[in-house]
Design an enzyme around this catalytic site. Structure first.
Site, PDB file in Angstrom:
ATOM      1  N   ASP A  50      34.523  29.490  -6.468  1.00 45.24           N
ATOM      2  CA  ASP A  50      35.770  30.221  -6.213  1.00 45.24           C
ATOM      3  C   ASP A  50      35.577  31.630  -6.756  1.00 45.24           C
ATOM      4  OD1 ASP A  50      38.237  31.361  -6.036  1.00 45.24           O
ATOM      5  OD2 ASP A  50      39.313  29.744  -7.038  1.00 45.24           O
ATOM      6  N   VAL A  90      35.279  41.383  14.538  1.00 47.55           N
ATOM      7  CA  VAL A  90      35.286  39.977  14.954  1.00 47.55           C
ATOM      8  C   VAL A  90      36.702  39.462  14.711  1.00 47.55           C
ATOM      9  CG1 VAL A  90      34.136  37.759  14.654  1.00 47.55           C
ATOM     10  CG2 VAL A  90      32.907  39.864  14.094  1.00 47.55           C
ATOM     11  N   SER A 126      29.595  44.170   4.013  1.00 51.14           N
ATOM     12  CA  SER A 126      30.612  45.164   3.737  1.00 51.14           C
ATOM     13  C   SER A 126      31.484  45.248   4.986  1.00 51.14           C
ATOM     14  CB  SER A 126      29.947  46.508   3.416  1.00 51.14           C
ATOM     15  OG  SER A 126      30.921  47.471   3.165  1.00 51.14           O
ATOM     16  N   TYR A 134      40.938  47.318  -0.092  1.00 46.46           N
ATOM     17  CA  TYR A 134      39.850  46.699   0.684  1.00 46.46           C
ATOM     18  C   TYR A 134      38.672  47.682   0.789  1.00 46.46           C
ATOM     19  CZ  TYR A 134      37.472  44.418   4.674  1.00 46.46           C
ATOM     20  OH  TYR A 134      36.554  43.800   5.491  1.00 46.46           O
ATOM     21  N   ASN A 179      39.277  33.918  10.221  1.00 46.04           N
ATOM     22  CA  ASN A 179      40.461  33.775   9.354  1.00 46.04           C
ATOM     23  C   ASN A 179      40.764  35.030   8.546  1.00 46.04           C
ATOM     24  OD1 ASN A 179      40.899  31.181  10.166  1.00 46.04           O
ATOM     25  ND2 ASN A 179      39.528  30.323   8.609  1.00 46.04           N
ATOM     26  N   ASN A 198      28.567  36.804   1.820  1.00 48.14           N
ATOM     27  CA  ASN A 198      29.318  36.871   3.077  1.00 48.14           C
ATOM     28  C   ASN A 198      30.829  36.735   2.884  1.00 48.14           C
ATOM     29  OD1 ASN A 198      29.670  36.150   6.192  1.00 48.14           O
ATOM     30  ND2 ASN A 198      30.561  34.450   5.029  1.00 48.14           N
ATOM     31  N   LYS A 202      34.773  47.222  -0.539  1.00 49.96           N
ATOM     32  CA  LYS A 202      33.628  47.199   0.382  1.00 49.96           C
ATOM     33  C   LYS A 202      32.686  48.388   0.159  1.00 49.96           C
ATOM     34  CE  LYS A 202      34.415  43.364   2.677  1.00 49.96           C
ATOM     35  NZ  LYS A 202      33.505  42.211   2.570  1.00 49.96           N
TER      36      LYS A 202
HETATM   37  N1  NAP Z   1      35.835  39.764  11.021  1.00 52.06           N
HETATM   38  C1  NAP Z   1      35.624  41.078  11.014  1.00 52.06           C
HETATM   39  O1  NAP Z   1      36.008  41.814  11.953  1.00 52.06           O
HETATM   40  C2  NAP Z   1      34.910  41.709   9.861  1.00 52.06           C
HETATM   41  C3  NAP Z   1      34.724  43.100   9.890  1.00 52.06           C
HETATM   42  C4  NAP Z   1      34.085  43.698   8.824  1.00 52.06           C
HETATM   43  C5  NAP Z   1      33.630  42.936   7.765  1.00 52.06           C
HETATM   44  N2  NAP Z   1      33.830  41.598   7.761  1.00 52.06           N
HETATM   45  C6  NAP Z   1      33.360  40.825   6.588  1.00 52.06           C
HETATM   46  O2  NAP Z   1      32.650  39.699   7.017  1.00 52.06           O
HETATM   47  C7  NAP Z   1      32.765  38.651   6.024  1.00 52.06           C
HETATM   48  C8  NAP Z   1      33.103  37.330   6.703  1.00 52.06           C
HETATM   49  O3  NAP Z   1      34.405  37.443   7.251  1.00 52.06           O
HETATM   50  P1  NAP Z   1      34.952  36.579   8.474  1.00 52.06           P
HETATM   51  O4  NAP Z   1      35.451  37.536   9.469  1.00 52.06           O
HETATM   52  O5  NAP Z   1      33.949  35.550   8.885  1.00 52.06           O
HETATM   53  O6  NAP Z   1      36.253  35.908   7.830  1.00 52.06           O
HETATM   54  P2  NAP Z   1      36.582  34.417   7.381  1.00 52.06           P
HETATM   55  O7  NAP Z   1      36.352  33.464   8.477  1.00 52.06           O
HETATM   56  O8  NAP Z   1      37.942  34.487   6.772  1.00 52.06           O
HETATM   57  O9  NAP Z   1      35.495  34.153   6.251  1.00 52.06           O
HETATM   58  C9  NAP Z   1      35.674  34.556   4.935  1.00 52.06           C
HETATM   59  C10 NAP Z   1      35.067  33.503   4.041  1.00 52.06           C
HETATM   60  O10 NAP Z   1      35.271  33.897   2.681  1.00 52.06           O
HETATM   61  C11 NAP Z   1      35.671  32.758   1.962  1.00 52.06           C
HETATM   62  N3  NAP Z   1      36.444  33.095   0.783  1.00 52.06           N
HETATM   63  C12 NAP Z   1      37.562  33.851   0.710  1.00 52.06           C
HETATM   64  N4  NAP Z   1      38.019  33.872  -0.558  1.00 52.06           N
HETATM   65  C13 NAP Z   1      37.161  33.117  -1.296  1.00 52.06           C
HETATM   66  C14 NAP Z   1      37.115  32.739  -2.664  1.00 52.06           C
HETATM   67  N5  NAP Z   1      38.039  33.130  -3.542  1.00 52.06           N
HETATM   68  N6  NAP Z   1      36.089  31.977  -3.078  1.00 52.06           N
HETATM   69  C15 NAP Z   1      35.160  31.545  -2.218  1.00 52.06           C
HETATM   70  N7  NAP Z   1      35.157  31.858  -0.908  1.00 52.06           N
HETATM   71  C16 NAP Z   1      36.158  32.629  -0.457  1.00 52.06           C
HETATM   72  C17 NAP Z   1      36.545  31.966   2.930  1.00 52.06           C
HETATM   73  O11 NAP Z   1      36.667  30.639   2.476  1.00 52.06           O
HETATM   74  P3  NAP Z   1      37.975  29.747   2.798  1.00 52.06           P
HETATM   75  O12 NAP Z   1      37.685  29.072   4.097  1.00 52.06           O
HETATM   76  O13 NAP Z   1      38.043  28.794   1.646  1.00 52.06           O
HETATM   77  O14 NAP Z   1      39.149  30.676   2.879  1.00 52.06           O
HETATM   78  C18 NAP Z   1      35.748  32.136   4.213  1.00 52.06           C
HETATM   79  O15 NAP Z   1      34.739  31.164   4.305  1.00 52.06           O
HETATM   80  C19 NAP Z   1      33.811  39.139   5.021  1.00 52.06           C
HETATM   81  O16 NAP Z   1      33.176  39.633   3.873  1.00 52.06           O
HETATM   82  C20 NAP Z   1      34.509  40.269   5.755  1.00 52.06           C
HETATM   83  O17 NAP Z   1      35.060  41.234   4.893  1.00 52.06           O
HETATM   84  C21 NAP Z   1      34.460  40.967   8.794  1.00 52.06           C
END
Ligand code: NAP
Length: 325
Positions: free
Chosen positions: A92, A228, A167, A197, A232, A119, A201
């Site tokens: 966590d 993306v 990031s 945020y 979530n 990640n 990052k």
């Molecule tokens: N999606 C985009 O457009 C985008 C753009 C730029 C950067 N990013 C970066 O890409 C990465 C992955 O994001 P995603 O889009 O795949 O979103 P996501 O599906 O919400 O994945 C985020 C992950 O982080 C985990 N997490 C959050 N808080 C946590 C905690 N306290 N302890 C342990 N795990 C935790 C979540 O676990 P739970 O399932 O338990 O919540 C989830 O597995 C992130 O760092 C995000 O900032 C994403």
């Protein structure tokens, strides 16, 4: 975009390749784990919800098998022999004790780390402090990953592994270097949460740059995975009462014009993890973007004096809480 079949496959019977990934069970992380598994890696998913992670592990293994079964016979047997394995570690990121415990468990479980992927992350959530006294986004996205990485660094160095940190394009919102002690707990939170945020990052990119300088034998890179919209990450906004529907539509429109799929979002991480053309000499400290293309992070993130300030502040903060770096 890069064809993932062009990245190397490893046969686990000829030596274990080990990857550690935070949040490797959902969104972008799900596909990163899927492909690492299909490319022969033993993957440790670090997450906070055992039930969710185990459900995803089953789904990833099923999906890998389904995809491979659709291949021509000649290729299928070979590909099946590359399958690695997937394990769960409790982590966590809002709790430094949990981070420390996870790293101890990993140290006991593996002999080395080939790829460490920071990640997990959260985006633009309301202002809140963790039990360690940090703003939630700063700790989840950056500070806990700092501690996690520093504790695992000796294992990464054993075989000149790689460290990849996710990031975001959102880091560009930090248009001036802001001290990390500045909390941005300012009304309206719906605006200033994005600044928090951005700081988290930007700090992750600065951390990557400092790591690459201090450890020239380890390939340390950061990246923006792409926009993306179906992960979530956006759920806080889309679940808001009444206006949530507005944000859902907005994000879908952005996704339609500029977005990529969850799987395409994993390509940058996978390229950084597996591409043999990347080297410490040429690529250390670099920043990549959607699909694995090389890019440039902001002026603030690139400034080494600011990066050093961020590093020093973090080390002091962790030391003050009993976590010596
Ligand atoms: N999606 C985009 O457009 C985008 C753009 C730029 C950067 N990013 C970066 O890409 C990465 C992955 O994001 P995603 O889009 O795949 O979103 P996501 O599906 O919400 O994945 C985020 C992950 O982080 C985990 N997490 C959050 N808080 C946590 C905690 N306290 N302890 C342990 N795990 C935790 C979540 O676990 P739970 O399932 O338990 O919540 C989830 O597995 C992130 O760092 C995000 O900032 C994403």
């Amino acid at each position: 975009m890069l064809d993932l079949n062009d990245l190397p496959f490893y046969n686990p019977s000829q030596g274990e390749k080990i990857a550690i990934i935070t949040g490797g069970h959902s969104g972008i992380g799900y596909y990163t784990t899927l492909h690492l598994y299909m490319h022969g890696f033993t993957v440790y998913i670090c997450g906070r919800n055992s039930h969710k992670v185990h459900k995803s592990i089953k789904s990833i293994i099923d999906e890998a098998t389904d995809r491979t079964n659709k291949l021509p016979n000649s290729m299928r047997r070979e590909r099946l022999s590359y399958f690695g394995s997937i394990h769960y570690i409790h982590l966590d990121l809002t709790d430094l004790k949990s981070v420390e415990r996870a790293t101890v468990k990993i140290q006991r479980s593996v002999t080395h780390i080939d790829v460490l992927i920071n990640n997990a992350g959260i985006m633009a959530v309301p202002y809140q402090l963790t039990k360690d006294g940090f703003e939630t986004q700063l700790q989840t996205n950056y500070i806990s990953h700092f501690l996690f990485t520093m504790r695992l660094l000796p294992l990464v160095k054993k075989k000149n592994g790689r460290i990849i940190s996710l990031s975001s394009l959102g880091h560009l919102l930090e248009f001036h270097y802001w001290k990390l002690s500045k909390q941005w707990n300012i009304w309206p939170d719906i605006v200033f949460t994005w600044f928090r945020y951005a700081v988290s990052k930007t700090s992750l990119i600065q951390f990557t740059k400092m790591l690459s300088i201090k450890n020239p034998d380890v390939l340390c890179v950061s990246l923006h995975p792409g926009l993306v919209m179906n992960t979530n990450l956006f759920s806080y906004w889309t679940r808001l009462p009444l206006i949530g529907i507005f944000f859902w539509v907005l994000f879908q429109v952005i996704g339609f014009f500029f977005g990529v799929s969850n799987e395409q979002g994993s390509i940058a991480s996978l390229k950084c993890a597996l591409d043999e053309n990347l080297s410490t000499e040429e690529d250390n400290g670099k920043y990549f973007t959607t699909g694995g293309a090389e890019s440039k992070s902001s002026y603030i993130a690139n400034n080494l004096d600011d990066a050093a300030s961020t590093w020093i502040w973090t080390v002091h903060q962790l030391n003050d809480r009993g976590y010596s770096i």
